[in-house]
Design a protein around this motif. Structure first.
Motif, PDB file in Angstrom:
ATOM      1  N   ALA A 126      97.683 -62.467 -85.948  1.00  0.00           N
ATOM      2  CA  ALA A 126      98.100 -63.821 -86.323  1.00  0.00           C
ATOM      3  C   ALA A 126      98.888 -64.441 -85.543  1.00  0.00           C
ATOM      4  O   ALA A 126      98.778 -65.629 -85.267  1.00  0.00           O
ATOM      5  CB  ALA A 126      98.730 -63.703 -87.679  1.00  0.00           C
ATOM      6  N   GLU A 127      99.899 -63.819 -84.834  1.00  0.00           N
ATOM      7  CA  GLU A 127     100.787 -64.325 -83.979  1.00  0.00           C
ATOM      8  C   GLU A 127      99.856 -64.729 -82.583  1.00  0.00           C
ATOM      9  O   GLU A 127     100.099 -66.042 -81.966  1.00  0.00           O
ATOM     10  CB  GLU A 127     101.848 -63.572 -83.335  1.00  0.00           C
ATOM     11  N   ASN A 163      97.804 -67.822 -83.582  1.00  0.00           N
ATOM     12  CA  ASN A 163      98.769 -69.003 -83.739  1.00  0.00           C
ATOM     13  C   ASN A 163      99.192 -69.602 -82.335  1.00  0.00           C
ATOM     14  O   ASN A 163      99.155 -70.842 -82.075  1.00  0.00           O
ATOM     15  CB  ASN A 163     100.267 -68.617 -84.421  1.00  0.00           C
ATOM     16  N   ARG A 164      99.487 -68.792 -81.401  1.00  0.00           N
ATOM     17  CA  ARG A 164      99.747 -69.282 -79.941  1.00  0.00           C
ATOM     18  C   ARG A 164      98.605 -69.720 -79.353  1.00  0.00           C
ATOM     19  O   ARG A 164      98.674 -70.807 -78.406  1.00  0.00           O
ATOM     20  CB  ARG A 164     100.405 -68.078 -79.208  1.00  0.00           C
ATOM     21  N   LYS A 174     109.278 -72.404 -86.018  1.00  0.00           N
ATOM     22  CA  LYS A 174     109.341 -71.432 -87.293  1.00  0.00           C
ATOM     23  C   LYS A 174     108.078 -71.369 -88.175  1.00  0.00           C
ATOM     24  O   LYS A 174     107.855 -70.318 -88.597  1.00  0.00           O
ATOM     25  CB  LYS A 174     110.609 -71.827 -88.211  1.00  0.00           C
ATOM     26  N   GLY A 186     104.131 -71.417 -88.607  1.00  0.00           N
ATOM     27  CA  GLY A 186     102.727 -70.893 -87.871  1.00  0.00           C
ATOM     28  C   GLY A 186     101.602 -71.990 -88.044  1.00  0.00           C
ATOM     29  O   GLY A 186     101.762 -73.097 -88.679  1.00  0.00           O
ATOM     30  N   THR A 221     106.877 -62.674 -77.486  1.00  0.00           N
ATOM     31  CA  THR A 221     105.392 -62.407 -77.057  1.00  0.00           C
ATOM     32  C   THR A 221     104.814 -62.287 -78.193  1.00  0.00           C
ATOM     33  O   THR A 221     105.070 -61.438 -79.053  1.00  0.00           O
ATOM     34  CB  THR A 221     105.301 -61.281 -76.096  1.00  0.00           C
ATOM     35  N   PRO A 222     103.687 -62.969 -78.525  1.00  0.00           N
ATOM     36  CA  PRO A 222     102.924 -62.762 -79.674  1.00  0.00           C
ATOM     37  C   PRO A 222     102.392 -61.288 -79.631  1.00  0.00           C
ATOM     38  O   PRO A 222     101.932 -60.770 -78.649  1.00  0.00           O
ATOM     39  CB  PRO A 222     101.697 -63.841 -79.603  1.00  0.00           C
ATOM     40  N   ARG A 223     102.529 -60.636 -80.671  1.00  0.00           N
ATOM     41  CA  ARG A 223     101.955 -59.236 -80.871  1.00  0.00           C
ATOM     42  C   ARG A 223     100.849 -58.969 -81.899  1.00  0.00           C
ATOM     43  O   ARG A 223     100.022 -58.134 -81.693  1.00  0.00           O
ATOM     44  CB  ARG A 223     103.195 -58.298 -81.250  1.00  0.00           C
ATOM     45  N   THR A 224     100.906 -59.697 -82.993  1.00  0.00           N
ATOM     46  CA  THR A 224     100.202 -59.229 -84.072  1.00  0.00           C
ATOM     47  C   THR A 224      98.853 -60.465 -83.898  1.00  0.00           C
ATOM     48  O   THR A 224      99.054 -61.148 -83.175  1.00  0.00           O
ATOM     49  CB  THR A 224     100.528 -59.449 -85.379  1.00  0.00           C
ATOM     50  N   ARG A 254     107.324 -71.190 -76.886  1.00  0.00           N
ATOM     51  CA  ARG A 254     107.743 -70.144 -78.100  1.00  0.00           C
ATOM     52  C   ARG A 254     108.315 -69.030 -77.597  1.00  0.00           C
ATOM     53  O   ARG A 254     107.905 -68.357 -76.590  1.00  0.00           O
ATOM     54  CB  ARG A 254     106.478 -69.865 -79.031  1.00  0.00           C
TER      55      ARG A 254
END
Length: 162
Positions: free
Chosen positions: A60-61, A64-65, A114, A116, A55-58, A52
């Motif tokens: 939720a992100e 999800n990852r 795109k 989640g 970099t996931p930051r939140t 993906r």
């Protein structure tokens, strides 16, 4: 060679073929599919992205990852083992030889990046038909690029899993 249905966590028969869907609770092992099929061609329809961008930051992100990595890990390990078998297939016999000569094909869609993890819970008709249409588009794209490979050679490089 004959064809076998895709793996499903709950077996459903259609036209005399057995189908399983591992996507609800986790990917089932490829072993029963490979052992019980006459065909050396196996199709992987990958709905969880392996990579993906960004970099996931939140929270939720990150969740999800984490979900994607956890869900993909057993499959990635199994594909890695197949890659190793295919690298050293000289002198392999029986079931091991079957794995070494497996022709894997992979169908993916960028639209899955795109979406989640919460999209898996959407049961609205418009969303489901969008997924169906995207699946048909991705399959046609795969066939245009790799249709001639089916029955002859793998179109998916197992070494990318190592």
């Amino acid at each position: 060679e004959g064809a076998c249905g895709a793996l499903r966590s709950e077996r459903v028969e259609s036209g005399g073929e057995a189908y399983w869907d591992g996507g609800y609770a986790g990917n089932p092992s490829l072993k029963p599919l490979v052992q019980e099929c006459d065909s050396l061609d196996t199709f992987l329809v990958q709905i969880n992205p392996v990579e993906r961008p960004g970099t996931p930051r939140t929270a939720a992100e990150i969740m999800n990852r984490l979900n994607e990595i956890s869900f993909n890990m057993p499959l990635m390990k199994e594909l890695g083992v197949i890659a190793l078998l295919q690298r050293g297939d000289a002198g392999l016999h029986g079931e091991t030889s079957r794995w070494a000569h497996l022709r894997m094909h992979r169908i993916t869609s960028d639209i899955m990046i795109k979406l989640g993890h919460t999209s898996k819970m959407i049961a609205e008709w418009q969303f489901l038909t969008m997924l169906r249409d995207e699946g048909r588009r991705a399959t046609q794209e795969f066939l245009d690029l790799h249709g001639r490979d089916i029955g002859k050679r793998a179109s998916f490089d197992f070494n990318s899993m190592l």
